[in-house]
Every structure is written in structure tokens, then in C-alpha cells.
Design a protein around this motif. Structure first.
Motif: not given
Length: 243
Positions: A45, A48, A51, A58, A83, A86, A90
Motif C-alpha cells: 500500500f 497505512w 487496520d 483495503h 505499510d 499493517l 488486517f
């Protein structure tokens, strides 16, 4: 399965580039399910912020990854510099297996070191200092608990600052350090390193303790897709059309 392992990195998916998203979704539906495994080496991505961000992109990516895993192809993820926040929530929705930033995997009888690649750019001391700060656990804990609107503003500001700073840096400064490459490969006792981050796809030949070794750099997906296919016979960097 046809004894193929796939590697991608630096897609920088965002709502502003639907062509990249379309190419990724096509790749996940048509190509990835036929592989033994898929490794995403960071910067899937563009950014980020948590989440909990209710971004339809997403959800779409998570669904594509989970569908691939459901067909029998595990999808592994190494955090990138865009990201790195993350998280497990997620990853759970997407069926991703999160890996440490430096991981040795066994590919068809050979140990291979994989990473995003930003830790190899040790000559860029300003970036490495920034990276250390943003990876402080307490700071990440605090950031995740800010209101979503605040996190968006912080992320936008950091991204603009990073872009301005990079424009003033030489390409050599932002590339990997050969000494750090050799140190990491020697430390992990491997003759093959795969990484992304620098957006300079290539297969580099080098010598470690009188032994032939290779460093494979994955390409970004800005103007075309970049996929590394690893088989028992060897490695091939390939291009994919966007859109």
C-alpha cells in the motif's frame, strides 16, 4: 502446483491508481493461485494509518488475498516502509502470514534471505534515523490510538516531507550499501537475497567468501507490474501490464 514461488513488492496501492489495483487483482485471481506460495515484500500500500481505516480498497485487497489462500496458495507479507503499521487484524482478514523484517526461507532446497530492503540503505543516515524512531513500539501504540482524522493528517505530512527530502538526495545515497548486503548475507549464511524498496529491478551477481551469490531486486508497479518467479531451475524477473 507447478513448483513456482512468486515475489512482488512496491505496488503502492491507492485509490488514485486504479490501474495498479486492477493489475494486482488480476494477478491474484489468475496467477498467484497456481503458485506454491506468494511473498509480498512490503509497500503493498502507498500508506497505512491503521487496520481500522474504513477504506474500500483495503477490503478489496483483503478479499483477493483470502481467496488466493483459500485456493491453497499461502500469502506471506513482510512490512515495507510505507505499510509498516499493517497489523494482525488486517492480516487475519486477508489470510496473510506476517513475517519478520529479515527472514530466511527454504526455496527448493536453497536458503534464501528475503526483506523489504530499506534496512540495506545504510548510507542514508537521515532515513535510518527516521526509521528507528517510527518503529519505536510506544510511538506506534500512541499513533494507533489517535483519532482517524489526525492520523490521516500526520501521514499526509510525513509523506510530503519524505518526498521533498528524497528529491534532494542522490540516487546513490538512497540505494543499498554493498557492505551491508554482504554483511546480511554472511550473517544469515545465504547465497541468494531477494528484496524490493529501491525500485531498481535487476539480478546482481556477487562473490561471498569465494562463492558465487546473487541479489535480486524486485521492481515497483508504477508503469508496469514486476514479478519474480522462482523455480527449482532458477529465477526470472518478469513484467506485467497494468490496467
Amino acid at each position: 502446483m507447478n513448483q513456482t514461488t512468486l515475489f512482488i513488492a512496491d505496488l503502492h496501492l491507492s485509490t488514485g491508481r486504479p490501474d495498479i489495483t486492477a493489475a494486482f487483482l488480476r494477478f491474484m485471481a489468475e496467477e498467484a493461485p497456481r503458485a506454491d506460495a506468494l511473498y509480498i515484500l512490503g509497500d503493498l500500500f502507498e500508506f497505512w494509518i491503521g487496520d481500522d481505516e474504513p477504506n474500500p480498497l483495503h477490503a478489496c485487497v483483503a478479499e483477493a488475498c483470502r481467496a488466493c489462500v483459500g485456493q491453497g496458495t499461502p500469502v506471506y507479507f513482510v512490512h515495507g516502509n510505507r505499510d509498516f503499521l499493517l497489523g494482525r487484524d488486517f492480516a487475519g482478514r486477508a489470510g496473510l502470514t506476517l513475517l519478520p523484517e529479515h527472514t530466511v526461507v527454504e526455496l527448493y532446497g536453497k536458503p534464501v534471505l528475503i526483506m523489504h530492503g530499506d534496512t540495506l540503505c545504510t548510507d542514508d543516515r537521515d532515513y535510518q534515523r527516521f526509521r528507528r524512531i517510527t518503529h519505536w513500539p510506544w510511538l506506534q501504540w500512541l499513533f494507533r490510538r489517535l483519532p482517524l482524522s489526525w492520523r490521516i493528517k500526520v501521514a499526509d505530512g510525513m509523506r510530503n516531507k519524505s518526498q521533498n527530502a528524497n528529491q534532494a538526495k542522490s540516487m546513490m545515497l538512497m540505494d543499498v550499501s554493498q557492505l551491508e548486503v554482504e554483511r546480511q548475507m554472511a550473517q544469515h549464511k545465504v547465497e541468494l537475497l531477494i528484496h524490493g524498496h529501491t525500485h531498481r529491478p535487476d539480478i546482481h551477481q556477487l562473490t561471498l567468501d569465494d562463492r558465487a551469490a546473487r541479489r535480486i531486486v524486485l521492481g515497483d508497479w508504477y508503469t508496469q507490474g514486476s514479478v519474480l518467479r522462482v523455480t527449482p531451475e532458477g529465477e526470472r524477473l518478469q513484467r506485467r501490464q497494468l490496467g
